[in-house]
Design a protein around this motif. Sequence first.
Motif, PDB file in Angstrom:
ATOM      1  N   ASP A 152      54.530  47.342  34.562  1.00 62.28           N
ATOM      2  CA  ASP A 152      53.299  47.720  33.873  1.00 62.28           C
ATOM      3  C   ASP A 152      52.161  46.774  34.223  1.00 62.28           C
ATOM      4  O   ASP A 152      51.020  47.204  34.440  1.00 62.28           O
ATOM      5  CB  ASP A 152      53.515  47.737  32.356  1.00 62.28           C
ATOM      6  N   LYS A 167      50.947  47.505  37.741  1.00 62.37           N
ATOM      7  CA  LYS A 167      50.147  48.728  37.766  1.00 62.37           C
ATOM      8  C   LYS A 167      48.756  48.480  37.189  1.00 62.37           C
ATOM      9  O   LYS A 167      47.757  49.005  37.699  1.00 62.37           O
ATOM     10  CB  LYS A 167      50.849  49.835  36.973  1.00 62.37           C
ATOM     11  N   ARG A 168      48.706  47.666  36.116  1.00 64.45           N
ATOM     12  CA  ARG A 168      47.427  47.376  35.489  1.00 64.45           C
ATOM     13  C   ARG A 168      46.524  46.594  36.441  1.00 64.45           C
ATOM     14  O   ARG A 168      45.320  46.813  36.512  1.00 64.45           O
ATOM     15  CB  ARG A 168      47.653  46.594  34.196  1.00 64.45           C
ATOM     16  N   LYS A 184      45.155  48.953  38.981  1.00 67.65           N
ATOM     17  CA  LYS A 184      44.105  49.768  38.383  1.00 67.65           C
ATOM     18  C   LYS A 184      42.804  48.988  38.276  1.00 67.65           C
ATOM     19  O   LYS A 184      41.717  49.496  38.574  1.00 67.65           O
ATOM     20  CB  LYS A 184      44.546  50.260  37.010  1.00 67.65           C
ATOM     21  N   ASP A 185      42.911  47.721  37.842  1.00 66.88           N
ATOM     22  CA  ASP A 185      41.716  46.889  37.691  1.00 66.88           C
ATOM     23  C   ASP A 185      41.042  46.602  39.023  1.00 66.88           C
ATOM     24  O   ASP A 185      39.823  46.407  39.089  1.00 66.88           O
ATOM     25  CB  ASP A 185      42.082  45.559  37.013  1.00 66.88           C
TER      26      ASP A 185
END
Length: 297
Positions: free
Chosen positions: A192, A195-196, A199-200
């Motif tokens: 997670d 993935k974050r 994304k950022d």
Amino acid sequence: MRTLWKGAISFGLVHIPVGLVSATSQEGVDFDWLDKRTMDPVGYKRINKVTGKEVTKENIVKGVAFEKGRYVVISEEEIRAAHPDSTQTIDIFAFVDSAQIPLVNIDTPYYLAPQKRGEKVYALLRHTLVDTGKVALAHVVIRTTQHLAAVMPVDSALVLVLLRWPAEVRSLDTLELTEAVTKVTLSKSERDMAKRLVKDMSADWQPDEYVDTFQDQIMQLVETKAREGKIESVETPGDADEQKSADVIDLTELLKRSLNSKKPRAAESAKTAAPNKKKAAEAPAPKRRSPARKKAT
């Protein structure tokens, strides 16, 4: 832009006249030069690597390494006979999903420019590839060398991408990946967070921002050192006069670049500058020219 090759895309009974245009700036059997009298390696400056003596052109033959220290000599006639016939066609033999072509097989891209009276069928092929999500696999001979290639749509054009032959691509087994990589256990929180982070850091493709700054930095360093007087004079023995002239030309060019790179000084600095420097400080500096980039081939 210069057309490197003219021919036609061919599939079934369809022929599309096209020209090949380089999309980038940019090898077969590796022939080494040998001295035919001794079979000693010859450098590309025609110097025998064993004796250190120059080798004349008529004494140089091409050889392919068969075993370490042992070569098979191939004549120019044999080389010419082995070359595939140049048919001036891009012969499509299959259509595949683009995702099936491994990234490591992709080599050199070329733009395909439609020739006169071939525009409509060119557009038809491009639209068909887009609609079907396919790319065309083909064979093409360029400068006597046969290539595996893919014809694919890019925006409103067609691109020919030369592919590396599968035998040229090493297997992933050469990495010898251990289970620490292939069977690693990752927690949900680790996944997670990764993935974050992705994304950022996600962004759009901005080609204008991806620049190789090495050449600019080197030229700036050259100009800085030139302004500081850190210029070395190099003379070739027996040709001092000619070299001296060349040094003057080089220095003049460096000085021009140095002047062009200067920026106007701030108003405050101009006021405090010595009288004999005030005019130069207030005068607008010429716009600095960027170093010329390598021309595409």
